[in-house]
Every structure is written in C-alpha cells, then in structure tokens.
Write a protein that holds these residues in place. Sequence first.
Motif, mmCIF file in Angstrom:
data_model
loop_
_atom_site.group_PDB
_atom_site.id
_atom_site.type_symbol
_atom_site.label_atom_id
_atom_site.label_comp_id
_atom_site.label_asym_id
_atom_site.label_seq_id
_atom_site.Cartn_x
_atom_site.Cartn_y
_atom_site.Cartn_z
ATOM 1 N N ASP A 33 7.875 -2.487 8.812
ATOM 2 C CA ASP A 33 7.715 -3.408 7.691
ATOM 3 C C ASP A 33 7.676 -2.521 6.449
ATOM 4 O O ASP A 33 6.688 -1.822 6.204
ATOM 5 N N ALA A 34 8.764 -2.527 5.692
ATOM 6 C CA ALA A 34 8.897 -1.600 4.558
ATOM 7 C C ALA A 34 8.078 -2.036 3.354
ATOM 8 O O ALA A 34 7.981 -1.300 2.371
ATOM 9 N N THR A 35 7.529 -3.243 3.397
ATOM 10 C CA THR A 35 6.715 -3.791 2.298
ATOM 11 C C THR A 35 5.502 -4.469 2.936
ATOM 12 O O THR A 35 5.395 -5.696 2.937
ATOM 13 N N LEU A 36 4.604 -3.671 3.461
ATOM 14 C CA LEU A 36 3.541 -4.184 4.331
ATOM 15 C C LEU A 36 2.646 -5.204 3.639
ATOM 16 O O LEU A 36 2.256 -6.196 4.247
ATOM 17 N N GLY A 37 2.316 -4.981 2.356
ATOM 18 C CA GLY A 37 1.433 -5.913 1.645
ATOM 19 C C GLY A 37 0.141 -6.129 2.418
ATOM 20 O O GLY A 37 -0.474 -5.185 2.925
ATOM 21 N N ALA A 38 -0.252 -7.395 2.572
ATOM 22 C CA ALA A 38 -1.477 -7.718 3.315
ATOM 23 C C ALA A 38 -1.229 -7.749 4.813
ATOM 24 O O ALA A 38 -2.129 -8.070 5.587
ATOM 25 N N GLY A 39 0.008 -7.484 5.225
ATOM 26 C CA GLY A 39 0.303 -7.382 6.650
ATOM 27 C C GLY A 39 0.558 -8.714 7.341
ATOM 28 O O GLY A 39 0.667 -8.768 8.571
ATOM 29 N N GLY A 40 0.706 -9.792 6.581
ATOM 30 C CA GLY A 40 0.892 -11.109 7.199
ATOM 31 C C GLY A 40 2.147 -11.175 8.058
ATOM 32 O O GLY A 40 2.096 -11.574 9.230
ATOM 33 N N ASP A 66 -4.106 0.103 -1.826
ATOM 34 C CA ASP A 66 -5.014 -1.033 -1.571
ATOM 35 C C ASP A 66 -4.407 -1.971 -0.531
ATOM 36 O O ASP A 66 -5.108 -2.504 0.335
ATOM 37 N N ALA A 67 -3.083 -2.175 -0.610
ATOM 38 C CA ALA A 67 -2.411 -3.046 0.359
ATOM 39 C C ALA A 67 -2.509 -2.431 1.757
ATOM 40 O O ALA A 67 -2.812 -3.127 2.731
ATOM 41 N N LEU A 68 -2.280 -1.137 1.845
ATOM 42 C CA LEU A 68 -2.327 -0.482 3.158
ATOM 43 C C LEU A 68 -3.716 -0.615 3.776
ATOM 44 O O LEU A 68 -3.850 -0.898 4.972
ATOM 45 N N ASP A 111 10.379 -7.247 2.288
ATOM 46 C CA ASP A 111 9.940 -8.469 1.592
ATOM 47 C C ASP A 111 9.635 -8.046 0.160
ATOM 48 O O ASP A 111 8.552 -7.531 -0.129
ATOM 49 N N LEU A 112 10.610 -8.243 -0.715
ATOM 50 C CA LEU A 112 10.599 -7.555 -2.005
ATOM 51 C C LEU A 112 9.554 -8.084 -2.992
ATOM 52 O O LEU A 112 9.038 -9.187 -2.828
ATOM 53 N N GLY A 113 9.309 -7.278 -4.013
ATOM 54 C CA GLY A 113 8.508 -7.723 -5.146
ATOM 55 C C GLY A 113 7.026 -7.480 -5.002
ATOM 56 O O GLY A 113 6.581 -6.686 -4.185
ATOM 57 N N VAL A 114 6.280 -8.228 -5.820
ATOM 58 C CA VAL A 114 4.835 -8.041 -5.838
ATOM 59 C C VAL A 114 4.174 -9.012 -4.868
ATOM 60 O O VAL A 114 4.769 -9.986 -4.438
ATOM 61 N N SER A 115 2.911 -8.716 -4.544
ATOM 62 C CA SER A 115 2.159 -9.583 -3.643
ATOM 63 C C SER A 115 1.230 -10.465 -4.472
ATOM 64 O O SER A 115 1.009 -10.238 -5.666
ATOM 65 N N SER A 116 0.629 -11.438 -3.802
ATOM 66 C CA SER A 116 -0.375 -12.273 -4.484
ATOM 67 C C SER A 116 -1.551 -11.428 -4.938
ATOM 68 O O SER A 116 -2.172 -11.726 -5.961
HETATM 69 C C1 LIG Z 1 5.850 -9.408 -1.348
HETATM 70 S S1 LIG Z 1 4.691 -8.189 -0.928
HETATM 71 C C2 LIG Z 1 4.760 -8.143 0.836
HETATM 72 C C3 LIG Z 1 3.839 -9.093 1.494
HETATM 73 C C4 LIG Z 1 3.812 -8.993 3.002
HETATM 74 N N1 LIG Z 1 5.110 -9.308 3.572
HETATM 75 C C5 LIG Z 1 2.729 -9.842 3.605
HETATM 76 O O1 LIG Z 1 3.037 -10.677 4.481
HETATM 77 O O2 LIG Z 1 1.567 -9.689 3.212
HETATM 78 C C6 LIG Z 1 5.529 -6.708 -1.304
HETATM 79 C C7 LIG Z 1 4.718 -5.457 -1.027
HETATM 80 O O3 LIG Z 1 5.627 -4.386 -1.014
HETATM 81 C C8 LIG Z 1 5.190 -3.344 -1.825
HETATM 82 N N2 LIG Z 1 6.412 -2.761 -2.402
HETATM 83 C C9 LIG Z 1 7.299 -3.359 -3.224
HETATM 84 N N3 LIG Z 1 8.301 -2.517 -3.509
HETATM 85 C C10 LIG Z 1 8.043 -1.364 -2.835
HETATM 86 C C11 LIG Z 1 8.728 -0.127 -2.721
HETATM 87 N N4 LIG Z 1 9.872 0.116 -3.385
HETATM 88 N N5 LIG Z 1 8.207 0.829 -1.913
HETATM 89 C C12 LIG Z 1 7.040 0.592 -1.236
HETATM 90 N N6 LIG Z 1 6.344 -0.561 -1.336
HETATM 91 C C13 LIG Z 1 6.837 -1.533 -2.120
HETATM 92 C C14 LIG Z 1 4.265 -3.952 -2.847
HETATM 93 O O4 LIG Z 1 3.275 -3.019 -3.232
HETATM 94 C C15 LIG Z 1 3.679 -5.138 -2.080
HETATM 95 O O5 LIG Z 1 2.462 -4.798 -1.472
#
Ligand SMILES: C[S@@+](CC[C@H](N)C(=O)[O-])C[C@H]1O[C@@H](n2cnc3c(N)ncnc32)[C@H](O)[C@@H]1O
Length: 322
Positions: A33-40, A66-68, A111-116
């Motif tokens: 998961d290249a954009t782990l966020g909250a891990g959902g 913080d997300a990790l 899963d691009l972009g910012v998280s909540s």
């Molecule tokens: C939309 S959230 C992901 C939410 C996640 N799928 C979930 O279910 O909780 C995107 C996450 O990816 C991270 N992120 C965005 N672009 C990134 C990049 N280029 N490299 C590493 N992390 C990135 C952000 O910090 C954010 O935590």
Amino acid sequence: MNGLEEVDAPHVPVMLDEVVGLMRMAPPGPVVDATLGAGGHAIAIATARRDDDSGGVVLGIDRDPDALELARQRFAGVAGVELATAQVRFDHLAEEVEARSWPGVAGILVDLGVSSMHLDRAERGFSYRTDGPLDMRMGPDAPRTAAQLIDEVDVDDLARILRDHGEERHAGRVARAIVAARPIATTTALAEVVAAAMPPSAAGRDRGHPARRTFQALRIAVNGELDALRAVIPQAIDVLVPGGVLAVLAYHSLEDRIVKRAFADAASDCSCPPDLPVCACDTVPSVAPLVRRAGRPGAAEVAANPRASAARLRAVTKLELP
Ligand SMILES: C[S@@+](CC[C@H](N)C(=O)[O-])C[C@H]1O[C@@H](n2cnc3c(N)ncnc32)[C@H](O)[C@@H]1O
C-alpha cells in the motif's frame, strides 16, 4: 466483514469493496500500500487475502510519520496479518521492495492525495475552512512549507503553479494578490486574499470555495505530488509479479490524466512516434487493463462520504513477459 469492524475510522477508505475485489484477483504474496494513511484499505486487503490464503503481508508506505504510527496501531489489533512500514515518498517503492529481498509483489495500491487526518487537523495547514499555519507538507521530507513557497517564488512562477496544478482560471490575478499580501502565515489569511482577488464574474460559476483551486495547487507543489506519481507507476509495474495487480485511486483530473496515460503506454504494443505510417518497434506490453474505464463511487458511498465524490479508480494486471 473487512477487518475494520473493531477499529475506529479516522479516514474512510474510498471504493473499498472495489479495491479489495481487485486485490483478491492478485496471486499469493506480499502487497504494497504505497499510501498507507490510516491503513483502512490495507487492513481490509490484508484480511481478505489472509482469508483467501494469499497471505496477509503488507508493506505500507507513507511520507507522513503520524499516518504510519496510526496504521501500525490499527494493524496491531488484527490477527493473522503483518504490516511492514517505510517512511518515504512513494517513488522509492522499488528500493523498498528490493530491500526486503522479495522476488516481486502481488498487488499495489496507490490512493492519492491527502487523508482526512490532514484535512481535519488545522495545524497541518491543508484546509481553507479552519485556521492553521500555512504548512501543507505531507511529511518532513517536503523541502518547504506553503508559506515559504509563497515567500520565495516570483509572481510568474506562482501563476504557473496555480494554473498547472490548480487549473485556476484567474491564476494571474490570484498570484498578484498573494504576492502583494505576503508574508501570509495562515490558511484563513490565504483563503481571504484569494477570495478577495476573484472577479465578481467568478461568483457562482465555480463549485465550492474560491480558494479551493489555490489550495490544491500549492499542496501539489509543496509535496511534488505529480512528479512522484509519474515516477511511481513504472516502478510499480516493474516490481509486480505476473498476474499482479496495480490499482490507483485519483481525485482530480491532473492525477487521473497521468495514471490513464501511464497505463495506456504500458499496455500498448507500439511506442513509435504517431506520425510514423507503420509500426517499426518491438514494444511488448507489460500490463493489460482490468477495467475498461475509470471506476466511480456509487451514489450511496458519495452520500455517506462526500470526500469520495471525485474518486476515479483504474487498475491493470502485469503480463507474463515472453
Ligand atoms: C488518501 S490517503 C490514504 C488513505 C488510506 N488509503 C486509508 O485507507 O486510510 C493518502 C496518504 O498517502 C500519503 N501520501 C500521499 N502522497 C504520497 C507520496 N508521494 N509518498 C508517500 N506518501 C504519500 C499521505 O500522507 C496520506 O497519508
């Protein structure tokens, strides 16, 4: 059951059933998961693959520490799954896979972009709705905050950023107003400068807040988001095993255009210049599309989670090389 019943949801994962369905198509083996966020997404993918006997191992990448930390805590409550983490920009994906001596990975989600968590925490400086420092860095690796960027760029570069990354129709006007008002230290101060710079004709024509496009543009520039996206797709395709699945969720047309083009290039059997009358190359496609056009969230999901409304889901599978 998707493994999330026992854990609270600081970020609601978008198009979860569709994403999990795609990752269940992947062969056994670890996923990224290249954009782990909250891990959902990652927890739901890991539990589904655990139950399918495909393995519950996930490498979670995020540039935000913080997300990790949050994802690690949430994973700790789930049996039979395993999370490894890497705090890097996701275009270091190939290095991170190599560092684990995995022969390849079965699935990759971006899963691009910012998280909540970013948007809801005023101190992160992403939201024009709440007052906070004008920061917008997703992680400490970003070289400067939005306030520093605004202070350092000249007016033409700022207008270019607003046009290219925000598709802001009034980029020149907004850039001049920002430069005249700087230094700008807070999100609400920036939002007020942008709103005041808009011509009266703009009122009502655009959806949402007048500063929406400016905030998107600055966030993308501060975090080098589009460069990272362009770089990660070929790496992701490269590290997938045959039959492996790459899925990308994009939230605006700039992102989606890059994904669509990169997938089309990788699925093409010709890389000749378009003006060549017959194909003269031996290009071999490395992927095949898994969905014909971008998937969109259903009405019920958008009603329950308005942040899902812009989502576009594209996916490819890695082909066996001849
Ligand atoms: C939309 S959230 C992901 C939410 C996640 N799928 C979930 O279910 O909780 C995107 C996450 O990816 C991270 N992120 C965005 N672009 C990134 C990049 N280029 N490299 C590493 N992390 C990135 C952000 O910090 C954010 O935590």
